[in-house]
Design an enzyme around this catalytic site. Structure first.
Site, PDB file in Angstrom:
ATOM      1  N   LYS A 186      37.367  47.057  43.380  1.00 15.90           N
ATOM      2  CA  LYS A 186      38.579  46.777  43.674  1.00 15.90           C
ATOM      3  C   LYS A 186      39.857  48.079  43.945  1.00 15.90           C
ATOM      4  O   LYS A 186      39.565  48.667  41.592  1.00 15.90           O
ATOM      5  CB  LYS A 186      39.113  45.351  43.371  1.00 15.90           C
TER       6      LYS A 186
ATOM      7  N   PRO B 157      32.068  53.965  39.010  1.00 21.69           N
ATOM      8  CA  PRO B 157      33.065  54.381  37.818  1.00 21.69           C
ATOM      9  C   PRO B 157      32.810  53.280  37.072  1.00 21.69           C
ATOM     10  O   PRO B 157      33.897  52.376  37.329  1.00 21.69           O
ATOM     11  CB  PRO B 157      33.628  55.670  37.760  1.00 21.69           C
TER      12      PRO B 157
ATOM     13  N   GLY C 233      38.870  51.071  35.486  1.00 21.09           N
ATOM     14  CA  GLY C 233      40.343  49.893  36.098  1.00 21.09           C
ATOM     15  C   GLY C 233      39.522  50.361  37.977  1.00 21.09           C
ATOM     16  O   GLY C 233      41.075  49.230  38.734  1.00 21.09           O
TER      17      GLY C 233
ATOM     18  N   GLY D   6      32.211  46.946  36.921  1.00 19.50           N
ATOM     19  CA  GLY D   6      31.673  45.518  35.986  1.00 19.50           C
ATOM     20  C   GLY D   6      31.991  43.685  37.424  1.00 19.50           C
ATOM     21  O   GLY D   6      31.085  43.366  37.116  1.00 19.50           O
ATOM     22  N   SER D   7      33.178  43.364  37.739  1.00 19.17           N
ATOM     23  CA  SER D   7      33.228  42.561  37.835  1.00 19.17           C
ATOM     24  C   SER D   7      32.544  42.292  39.228  1.00 19.17           C
ATOM     25  O   SER D   7      31.922  41.209  39.626  1.00 19.17           O
ATOM     26  CB  SER D   7      34.960  41.740  37.850  1.00 19.17           C
TER      27      SER D   7
ATOM     28  N   ASP E 124      38.928  39.273  36.638  1.00 18.13           N
ATOM     29  CA  ASP E 124      38.610  40.453  37.729  1.00 18.13           C
ATOM     30  C   ASP E 124      37.420  39.423  39.093  1.00 18.13           C
ATOM     31  O   ASP E 124      37.157  39.419  39.743  1.00 18.13           O
ATOM     32  CB  ASP E 124      39.180  41.846  37.730  1.00 18.13           C
TER      33      ASP E 124
END
Ligand code: C5P
Length: 288
Positions: free
Chosen positions: A11, A96, A100, A104-105, A138
Protein backbone atom coordinates in the site's frame (compact mmCIF):
# COMPACT_ATOMS: atom_id res chain seq x y z
CA UNK A 1 -3.20 -30.13 1.45
CA UNK A 2 -2.44 -27.04 -0.68
CA UNK A 3 -5.07 -24.35 -0.04
CA UNK A 4 -3.82 -21.69 -2.46
CA UNK A 5 -1.37 -18.90 -3.24
CA UNK A 6 -2.39 -15.22 -3.24
CA UNK A 7 -0.81 -11.89 -4.10
CA UNK A 8 -0.34 -9.50 -1.18
CA UNK A 9 -0.12 -5.99 -2.69
CA UNK A 10 1.83 -3.19 -1.00
CA UNK A 11 0.00 0.00 0.00
CA UNK A 12 0.93 3.63 -0.48
CA UNK A 13 -0.34 6.62 1.43
CA UNK A 14 -1.30 9.28 -1.10
CA UNK A 15 -2.15 11.53 1.85
CA UNK A 16 -1.39 10.92 5.51
CA UNK A 17 -2.65 13.19 8.26
CA UNK A 18 -2.54 12.61 12.02
CA UNK A 19 -5.36 14.37 13.85
CA UNK A 20 -4.10 13.69 17.38
CA UNK A 21 -3.46 11.11 20.12
CA UNK A 22 -6.31 8.89 21.37
CA UNK A 23 -7.03 7.66 24.88
CA UNK A 24 -6.24 4.07 23.78
CA UNK A 25 -2.61 4.98 22.98
CA UNK A 26 -3.15 5.07 19.21
CA UNK A 27 -3.47 8.15 17.02
CA UNK A 28 -6.51 9.36 15.11
CA UNK A 29 -5.63 9.16 11.41
CA UNK A 30 -7.00 10.51 8.13
CA UNK A 31 -5.29 8.80 5.20
CA UNK A 32 -5.87 8.17 1.53
CA UNK A 33 -4.50 4.71 0.83
CA UNK A 34 -3.99 2.81 -2.42
CA UNK A 35 -2.75 -0.69 -3.24
CA UNK A 36 -0.10 -1.12 -5.95
CA UNK A 37 1.18 -3.94 -8.14
CA UNK A 38 4.36 -4.44 -6.07
CA UNK A 39 3.42 -7.50 -4.03
CA UNK A 40 4.46 -10.44 -1.86
CA UNK A 41 3.02 -13.92 -2.46
CA UNK A 42 1.46 -15.90 0.35
CA UNK A 43 0.74 -19.67 0.19
CA UNK A 44 -1.24 -21.70 2.69
CA UNK A 45 -1.15 -25.43 3.33
CA UNK A 46 -3.07 -27.51 5.83
CA UNK A 47 -0.61 -30.00 7.30
CA UNK A 48 0.75 -31.39 10.56
CA UNK A 49 0.02 -29.62 13.81
CA UNK A 50 0.38 -26.06 15.05
CA UNK A 51 1.35 -23.03 12.97
CA UNK A 52 4.50 -22.67 10.92
CA UNK A 53 5.76 -19.76 8.83
CA UNK A 54 8.53 -20.03 6.28
CA UNK A 55 9.92 -17.20 4.21
CA UNK A 56 11.88 -17.02 1.01
CA UNK A 57 13.51 -13.78 -0.10
CA UNK A 58 15.93 -12.83 2.63
CA UNK A 59 13.37 -11.70 5.18
CA UNK A 60 14.09 -12.45 8.85
CA UNK A 61 11.22 -13.06 11.23
CA UNK A 62 11.45 -11.41 14.65
CA UNK A 63 12.94 -14.11 16.92
CA UNK A 64 10.91 -15.51 19.81
CA UNK A 65 7.81 -13.38 19.09
CA UNK A 66 4.46 -14.64 17.91
CA UNK A 67 4.20 -13.50 14.30
CA UNK A 68 1.38 -11.27 13.05
CA UNK A 69 0.38 -14.17 10.78
CA UNK A 70 -0.08 -16.57 13.70
CA UNK A 71 -1.98 -13.93 15.70
CA UNK A 72 -4.30 -13.39 12.73
CA UNK A 73 -4.83 -17.14 12.24
CA UNK A 74 -5.74 -17.55 15.93
CA UNK A 75 -8.17 -14.59 15.79
CA UNK A 76 -9.73 -16.02 12.63
CA UNK A 77 -10.41 -19.49 14.07
CA UNK A 78 -11.65 -17.96 17.31
CA UNK A 79 -14.13 -15.89 15.28
CA UNK A 80 -15.36 -18.88 13.27
CA UNK A 81 -15.61 -20.94 16.46
CA UNK A 82 -13.53 -23.96 15.50
CA UNK A 83 -10.10 -25.24 16.49
CA UNK A 84 -7.19 -24.18 14.28
CA UNK A 85 -5.95 -27.04 12.09
CA UNK A 86 -2.22 -27.50 11.43
CA UNK A 87 -1.24 -24.65 9.10
CA UNK A 88 1.94 -23.98 7.12
CA UNK A 89 2.30 -20.49 5.61
CA UNK A 90 4.95 -19.61 3.05
CA UNK A 91 5.89 -16.01 2.21
CA UNK A 92 7.65 -14.94 -0.96
CA UNK A 93 8.80 -11.46 0.04
CA UNK A 94 9.17 -8.74 -2.57
CA UNK A 95 7.89 -5.74 -0.59
CA UNK A 96 10.71 -4.20 1.48
CA UNK A 97 10.01 -4.68 5.20
CA UNK A 98 9.83 -1.79 7.71
CA UNK A 99 9.38 0.60 4.80
CA UNK A 100 5.93 2.20 5.23
CA UNK A 101 4.58 0.00 2.43
CA UNK A 102 2.42 -2.23 4.64
CA UNK A 103 4.35 -5.39 3.73
CA UNK A 104 3.54 -7.22 6.98
CA UNK A 105 -0.10 -6.10 6.90
CA UNK A 106 -0.43 -7.18 3.26
CA UNK A 107 0.81 -10.69 4.09
CA UNK A 108 -1.63 -10.99 6.99
CA UNK A 109 -4.48 -9.77 4.77
CA UNK A 110 -3.65 -12.31 2.04
CA UNK A 111 -3.52 -15.08 4.66
CA UNK A 112 -6.94 -14.01 6.01
CA UNK A 113 -8.38 -14.17 2.48
CA UNK A 114 -6.92 -17.63 1.96
CA UNK A 115 -8.35 -18.86 5.28
CA UNK A 116 -11.77 -17.37 4.51
CA UNK A 117 -11.85 -19.13 1.14
CA UNK A 118 -10.90 -22.47 2.67
CA UNK A 119 -12.79 -22.42 5.96
CA UNK A 120 -15.51 -19.74 5.96
CA UNK A 121 -16.48 -18.78 2.37
CA UNK A 122 -19.73 -17.23 3.62
CA UNK A 123 -17.96 -14.83 5.97
CA UNK A 124 -18.76 -11.22 4.96
CA UNK A 125 -15.74 -9.14 3.99
CA UNK A 126 -16.37 -6.51 6.74
CA UNK A 127 -16.06 -9.33 9.32
CA UNK A 128 -12.74 -10.39 7.77
CA UNK A 129 -11.59 -6.75 7.92
CA UNK A 130 -12.61 -6.59 11.59
CA UNK A 131 -10.58 -9.72 12.37
CA UNK A 132 -7.62 -8.17 10.51
CA UNK A 133 -7.90 -5.03 12.65
CA UNK A 134 -7.17 -7.14 15.74
CA UNK A 135 -3.66 -7.76 14.36
CA UNK A 136 -2.73 -4.35 12.93
CA UNK A 137 -4.22 -0.97 12.05
CA UNK A 138 -3.40 -1.23 8.31
CA UNK A 139 -4.65 -4.82 7.91
CA UNK A 140 -8.35 -3.96 7.29
CA UNK A 141 -7.36 -1.75 4.34
CA UNK A 142 -5.04 -4.45 3.00
CA UNK A 143 -7.93 -6.96 3.17
CA UNK A 144 -10.03 -4.62 1.04
CA UNK A 145 -7.45 -3.12 -1.36
CA UNK A 146 -8.05 -0.51 -4.07
CA UNK A 147 -8.38 3.08 -2.89
CA UNK A 148 -9.86 4.13 0.46
CA UNK A 149 -10.12 6.95 2.91
CA UNK A 150 -8.90 5.35 6.17
CA UNK A 151 -9.86 7.01 9.45
CA UNK A 152 -9.86 6.07 13.14
CA UNK A 153 -6.75 3.94 13.80
CA UNK A 154 -6.81 3.24 10.07
CA UNK A 155 -9.61 0.68 10.21
CA UNK A 156 -12.61 2.91 9.38
CA UNK A 157 -12.70 2.62 5.60
CA UNK A 158 -14.61 4.51 2.91
CA UNK A 159 -14.17 3.36 -0.69
CA UNK A 160 -12.76 5.90 -3.15
CA UNK A 161 -12.33 5.79 -6.92
CA UNK A 162 -8.91 4.38 -7.85
CA UNK A 163 -6.00 6.40 -9.27
CA UNK A 164 -6.25 7.14 -12.98
CA UNK A 165 -3.79 5.01 -15.01
CA UNK A 166 -0.24 6.02 -14.11
CA UNK A 167 3.17 4.63 -13.18
CA UNK A 168 4.70 4.66 -9.76
CA UNK A 169 8.36 4.40 -8.79
CA UNK A 170 8.88 3.15 -5.24
CA UNK A 171 12.33 3.58 -3.70
CA UNK A 172 13.46 2.46 -0.26
CA UNK A 173 16.74 3.69 1.20
CA UNK A 174 18.81 1.25 3.20
CA UNK A 175 17.52 1.98 6.70
CA UNK A 176 14.30 1.37 8.59
CA UNK A 177 12.14 3.74 10.63
CA UNK A 178 10.35 2.11 13.60
CA UNK A 179 6.68 3.14 13.37
CA UNK A 180 6.01 3.53 17.15
CA UNK A 181 9.13 5.75 17.48
CA UNK A 182 7.89 8.07 14.75
CA UNK A 183 4.40 8.22 16.26
CA UNK A 184 6.04 9.19 19.58
CA UNK A 185 7.72 12.18 17.85
CA UNK A 186 4.34 13.44 16.62
CA UNK A 187 2.78 14.28 19.99
CA UNK A 188 2.75 17.98 20.84
CA UNK A 189 3.84 18.95 17.31
CA UNK A 190 1.87 21.46 15.25
CA UNK A 191 2.32 20.29 11.67
CA UNK A 192 3.24 23.02 9.17
CA UNK A 193 1.99 21.38 6.03
CA UNK A 194 -1.20 19.32 6.44
CA UNK A 195 -2.59 17.39 3.48
CA UNK A 196 -5.63 18.71 1.65
CA UNK A 197 -7.44 15.39 2.11
CA UNK A 198 -10.78 16.72 0.84
CA UNK A 199 -9.03 18.04 -2.28
CA UNK A 200 -7.30 14.67 -2.78
CA UNK A 201 -10.66 12.87 -2.61
CA UNK A 202 -12.19 15.30 -5.10
CA UNK A 203 -9.19 14.85 -7.42
CA UNK A 204 -9.69 11.05 -7.36
CA UNK A 205 -13.42 11.50 -7.98
CA UNK A 206 -12.61 13.72 -10.97
CA UNK A 207 -9.98 11.25 -12.26
CA UNK A 208 -7.51 14.18 -12.36
CA UNK A 209 -4.01 12.73 -12.00
CA UNK A 210 -2.26 16.14 -11.90
CA UNK A 211 -4.56 17.28 -9.07
CA UNK A 212 -3.92 14.02 -7.16
CA UNK A 213 -0.15 14.36 -7.63
CA UNK A 214 -0.11 17.97 -6.47
CA UNK A 215 -1.78 16.89 -3.19
CA UNK A 216 0.60 14.07 -2.16
CA UNK A 217 1.45 14.91 1.45
CA UNK A 218 2.59 12.97 4.53
CA UNK A 219 2.91 14.72 7.91
CA UNK A 220 5.38 12.05 9.11
CA UNK A 221 7.97 13.74 6.86
CA UNK A 222 7.98 16.67 9.32
CA UNK A 223 9.06 14.53 12.28
CA UNK A 224 11.71 12.35 10.63
CA UNK A 225 14.94 12.29 12.63
CA UNK A 226 17.92 14.09 10.99
CA UNK A 227 19.45 10.69 10.15
CA UNK A 228 16.66 10.21 7.56
CA UNK A 229 17.74 13.03 5.23
CA UNK A 230 18.03 10.49 2.42
CA UNK A 231 14.21 10.53 2.17
CA UNK A 232 14.27 14.14 0.97
CA UNK A 233 17.17 13.46 -1.42
CA UNK A 234 15.16 10.63 -3.04
CA UNK A 235 12.11 12.91 -3.37
CA UNK A 236 14.31 15.50 -5.11
CA UNK A 237 15.80 12.87 -7.43
CA UNK A 238 12.32 11.62 -8.38
CA UNK A 239 11.24 15.15 -9.30
CA UNK A 240 14.42 15.75 -11.32
CA UNK A 241 13.80 12.41 -13.08
CA UNK A 242 10.35 13.56 -14.20
CA UNK A 243 7.89 12.59 -11.45
CA UNK A 244 4.75 14.74 -11.27
CA UNK A 245 5.30 14.71 -7.49
CA UNK A 246 6.74 12.47 -4.77
CA UNK A 247 6.11 11.71 -1.09
CA UNK A 248 7.08 9.30 1.66
CA UNK A 249 4.66 6.42 2.29
CA UNK A 250 3.37 5.67 5.80
CA UNK A 251 6.07 5.93 8.46
CA UNK A 252 8.72 5.55 5.76
CA UNK A 253 11.39 5.49 4.72
CA UNK A 254 10.07 4.33 1.31
CA UNK A 255 9.38 7.20 -1.07
CA UNK A 256 7.24 7.05 -4.21
CA UNK A 257 6.86 9.22 -7.27
CA UNK A 258 3.92 9.36 -9.68
CA UNK A 259 4.57 9.42 -13.44
CA UNK A 260 2.31 9.79 -16.43
CA UNK A 261 4.67 8.06 -18.88
CA UNK A 262 5.84 4.49 -18.49
CA UNK A 263 9.13 5.21 -20.26
CA UNK A 264 9.99 8.13 -17.98
CA UNK A 265 9.08 6.06 -14.92
CA UNK A 266 11.14 3.07 -16.11
CA UNK A 267 14.16 5.32 -16.76
CA UNK A 268 13.78 6.95 -13.35
CA UNK A 269 13.59 3.51 -11.69
CA UNK A 270 16.75 2.40 -13.52
CA UNK A 271 18.62 5.56 -12.48
CA UNK A 272 17.61 5.18 -8.82
CA UNK A 273 18.41 1.47 -8.77
CA UNK A 274 22.10 2.25 -9.30
CA UNK A 275 22.14 3.74 -5.80
CA UNK A 276 19.10 2.17 -4.11
CA UNK A 277 18.77 -1.55 -4.81
CA UNK A 278 15.22 -1.60 -3.48
CA UNK A 279 13.64 0.44 -6.26
CA UNK A 280 10.52 -0.82 -8.04
CA UNK A 281 8.34 0.17 -10.97
CA UNK A 282 4.67 -0.34 -10.11
CA UNK A 283 1.14 0.48 -11.20
CA UNK A 284 -2.00 1.16 -9.16
CA UNK A 285 -3.82 -2.08 -8.18
CA UNK A 286 -7.59 -2.34 -7.87
CA UNK A 287 -9.87 -3.80 -5.22
CA UNK A 288 -9.11 -7.40 -4.25
O1 C5P B 1 -1.71 -1.18 14.79
P1 C5P B 1 -0.27 -1.45 14.64
O2 C5P B 1 0.20 -2.62 15.46
O3 C5P B 1 0.17 -1.55 13.22
O4 C5P B 1 0.49 -0.17 15.23
C1 C5P B 1 1.85 -0.18 15.57
C2 C5P B 1 2.12 0.99 16.50
O5 C5P B 1 1.98 2.22 15.78
C3 C5P B 1 1.18 1.12 17.68
O6 C5P B 1 1.63 0.38 18.78
C4 C5P B 1 1.21 2.61 17.97
O7 C5P B 1 2.38 2.94 18.67
C5 C5P B 1 1.36 3.21 16.58
N1 C5P B 1 0.07 3.60 15.97
C6 C5P B 1 -0.58 4.74 16.45
N2 C5P B 1 -1.77 5.12 15.86
C7 C5P B 1 -2.29 4.43 14.83
C8 C5P B 1 -1.63 3.28 14.33
C9 C5P B 1 -0.45 2.90 14.93
O8 C5P B 1 -0.10 5.40 17.38
N3 C5P B 1 -3.43 4.85 14.27
Amino acid sequence: MELGRRAAPAKLNLALDILGPRPDGYHEMRMVMHTVSLCDWVSLQEEGEGFSLETEGGFCLPPGKKTMEQQAAESFFQAVGRPMPGLAVRLEKRIPAYAGLGGGSADVAALLRLMREAYAPGMPLPELERIGGLTGSDVPFCVRGGACLAEGRGEVLTDLPPLPPCWIVVCKPDFGVPTPELFARVDGIGFRDRPDTGGMIRALEAGDLAAVASRLRNVFEEVLPPSCGEVFRIKERLLVLGAMNAAMSGSGPAVFGIFQSRDTAAEAAEALKARYAQTFLAEPAGRL
